[in-house]
Design an enzyme around this catalytic site. Sequence first.
Site, PDB file in Angstrom:
ATOM      1  N   ASP A  75       0.828  -1.203   0.000  1.00 53.06           N
ATOM      2  CA  ASP A  75       0.000   0.000   0.000  1.00 53.06           C
ATOM      3  C   ASP A  75       0.864   1.255   0.000  1.00 53.06           C
ATOM      4  O   ASP A  75       0.523   2.242  -0.642  1.00 53.06           O
ATOM      5  CB  ASP A  75      -0.932   0.005   1.216  1.00 53.06           C
TER       6      ASP A  75
ATOM      7  N   CYS B  92       6.362  -6.006   6.025  1.00 51.04           N
ATOM      8  CA  CYS B  92       5.566  -7.192   5.705  1.00 51.04           C
ATOM      9  C   CYS B  92       4.913  -7.103   4.323  1.00 51.04           C
ATOM     10  O   CYS B  92       4.007  -7.864   4.009  1.00 51.04           O
ATOM     11  CB  CYS B  92       4.516  -7.454   6.776  1.00 51.04           C
TER      12      CYS B  92
HETATM   13  C1  PEP Z   1       0.763  -3.974   2.491  1.00 50.55           C
HETATM   14  O1  PEP Z   1      -0.036  -3.095   2.183  1.00 50.55           O
HETATM   15  O2  PEP Z   1       1.961  -3.965   2.169  1.00 50.55           O
HETATM   16  C2  PEP Z   1       0.332  -5.116   3.298  1.00 50.55           C
HETATM   17  C3  PEP Z   1       1.197  -5.959   3.794  1.00 50.55           C
HETATM   18  O3  PEP Z   1      -1.003  -5.271   3.466  1.00 50.55           O
HETATM   19  P1  PEP Z   1      -2.006  -5.810   2.343  1.00 50.55           P
HETATM   20  O4  PEP Z   1      -1.208  -6.262   1.172  1.00 50.55           O
HETATM   21  O5  PEP Z   1      -2.788  -6.909   2.952  1.00 50.55           O
HETATM   22  O6  PEP Z   1      -2.835  -4.597   2.055  1.00 50.55           O
HETATM   23 MG    MG Z   2      -1.955  -2.938   3.168  1.00 51.55          MG
END
Ligand code: PEP
Ligand code: MG
Length: 775
Positions: A626, A673
């Site tokens: 994001d 992450c």
């Molecule tokens: C991200 O945004 O990098 C993340 C780990 O969350 P998601 O991909 O689930 O939005």
């Molecule tokens: Mg995210």
Amino acid sequence: MLETLRRIVQEVNAVDDLQQAMNLIVQRVSAAMNTDVCSIYLLTTEPNRYVLMATQGLRQESVGKVTLGVSEGLVGLVGLREEPINLEDAPSHPRYLYIPETGEELFHSFLGVPIIHQREVLGVLVVQQCSKRRFDESEEAFLVTMSAQLAAVIAHAEAIGSVFGVGTVQQIDVRFAGVAGAPGVAVGNAHVMYPGADLDAVPDKTVEDVDAEAARFRAALEHVRGDIRALQEKLAGMLPAEEQALFEVYMRMLDDSALGGEVLLLIRDGQWAPGALRQITQEHVHHFELMEDAYLRERAADIRDLGCRILAYLQDAGSSQTEIGPDTILVGEELTPTMLGEVDQEHVVGMVSRLGSGNSHLAILARAMGIPTVMGCIDLPFQQVEGDEIIVDGYGGLVITNPSPGMIRQYREVIEDEAELAQGLEALHDLPSTTSDNYRVQLWVNTGLLSDVARSLEQGAEGVGLYRTEVPFMINDRFPSEEEQRQNYRKQLQAFHPAPVTMRTLDIGGDKALSYFPIHEDNPFLGWRGIRVTLDHPEIFLVQVRAMLRASEGLNNLRIMLPMICNVLEVEEAQYFIHRALYEVREEGAKVKMPEVGVMVEVPSAVYQARHLARRVDFLSVGSNDLTQYLLAVDRNNARVSDLYHPYHPAVLQALKQVADDAHMEGKQVSICGELAGDPGAALLLMAMGYDILSMNAANLPRVKWVVRNFTLHESKELLDEIMRMDNPYVIRAYLHHMLEKAGFGRLVRPGPLLGTTTEREVPVVATSAGNDPA
Ligand code: PEP
Ligand code: MG
């Protein structure tokens, strides 16, 4: 003009064949603009020339024969300049080239506009007139708009290999570009999945038992007739007589002499019922859409509705038919995680979705499950590939249809290579993720499905950096109860115990939809998502946190993480609810410790407030998926802009570095992450930036560990220093890949022969890394 344009576009979209579409365009355009000539020239690649493909007004015999070099004539000039050329007297222009075969000596005025698709000139659309006159602005605007529509039609036809008269010969090795969804390659048979009652997504299929198929269709028709009758009776007293007559019209449409009969004819030719229904419904819909009368045009919607109703019954009767054979490649307009749930996953070797990008949830799921996947394969005629052998290249984001034996052999070799590579990496399982100068970085995993647990443990994960709790919510048809959630969370906590498990509170909205909690917004990524939803719904948030806390009783390895935090108030409010939930469950007798609480840094405001946020919590974790999307203003799910989605963009790298520094200044742990952590090159940079934990998909963990163990922290810091001085994301990526290749890790960044390179084929010798191991 707009209305004319709309009608021409609809007519063109209704024909399957490009030549027919071009013929139609030249006729309609010259009629609409009242010109003597309208012609289409397309650019061929070998040789690089313009070919006259269709004309109204020039000699028909010259079609397919007259050609021009790329810089020849006015047509060539339009292509070179990439802009319209509007001339009152073309023959007096120095670039005018007289071609006797066309008979164009009669014409003076000339307006040519380039046909451009995704920055590439595909051809030129020309109108000409005998009289000397300059075309006015509205005519120019009309032709430009027409050409933009034509561009999409040609690009699609080129992609499926039906341009330049080869449509009748089946081409081999036809390539369709998409975006990389999940790494790996697969050779298998396509199985087209389509959502319930979505008529447009129904594929063509042949059936043997024509009588049974016809009976199946008749039964579905009868059901729909019954429904209409019931509705008619229900509304009898409430509707005026004219409106009631509508039901009769509906009934007649279903008759053997109308839609029903036409569908049955196609079934008799061997087409399965849903495919026949799609074809006939679409034909009628197009027919009505073309009508001048607005009321009659509206009837198109009725036909479509009837078609969908019949389809729904056809699907009910056959909904258990989701049987697939071994080595299946799932293909669809927009594959969803739930569709994957409808088939035996053991047999799925690859997936292709026409819509979506590498960051869609299907792709995330595919990476977690190790299924090679291509997303955003916009031009793939997915309805026509049912049962065909196809190739999925999840590295390069490429699908190959009608592959030649040589191509299949090449890809099978890569599959074997990959298996060997995986075996080599297995030896790393019990070795620590320590650099050769003895620096330790923790490699954790991202999970969501229960199936991720076993895979993560197999790969030697040291903890869970992101458990996406919305995944179990997404595959349900209602909010799971507190007890259901507790049991689910307990399984995760137990499986990894005593290693920590970071559970993220529900992150719905944006691209993560719950069927039972629909959110309709124009701009969902900037709307009601993540913590914004759950703070507005304490009953959802509290139940979830209570379930997490109760699940952690006696294990104490829970960490709670908050998604989409934009300001400190959101953190404080969430902390209030967490404390309240803790108080409640303790009151009820549970012996639960206060878990660590952390914040995700995934929007730019959180980057700039990292220190303030870090002060309030135990850890920060960057969601680079994001964060990249919001920093670069590039929708992570939009295939059209996916080439602008650069996790190596200097702005992203600066932000990542700043967050790591700020967290450490506050004495707090920092992890990442997002998908970036699982990229071997990026992992080196992140380690050098000081990230304490890299959390990734289990499938990537051995590769990252392999690279970490073969570099020194010192080397990776030098590399980071160099890269942080660069200002161009393309150069950064190329440089990083070059450095990895130089160090002998080419296999990790470039999967051998598939991307046109055959130099690096040997499987890495993992034993050398073990030899370097100081442990
Ligand atoms: C991200 O945004 O990098 C993340 C780990 O969350 P998601 O991909 O689930 O939005
Ligand atoms: Mg995210």
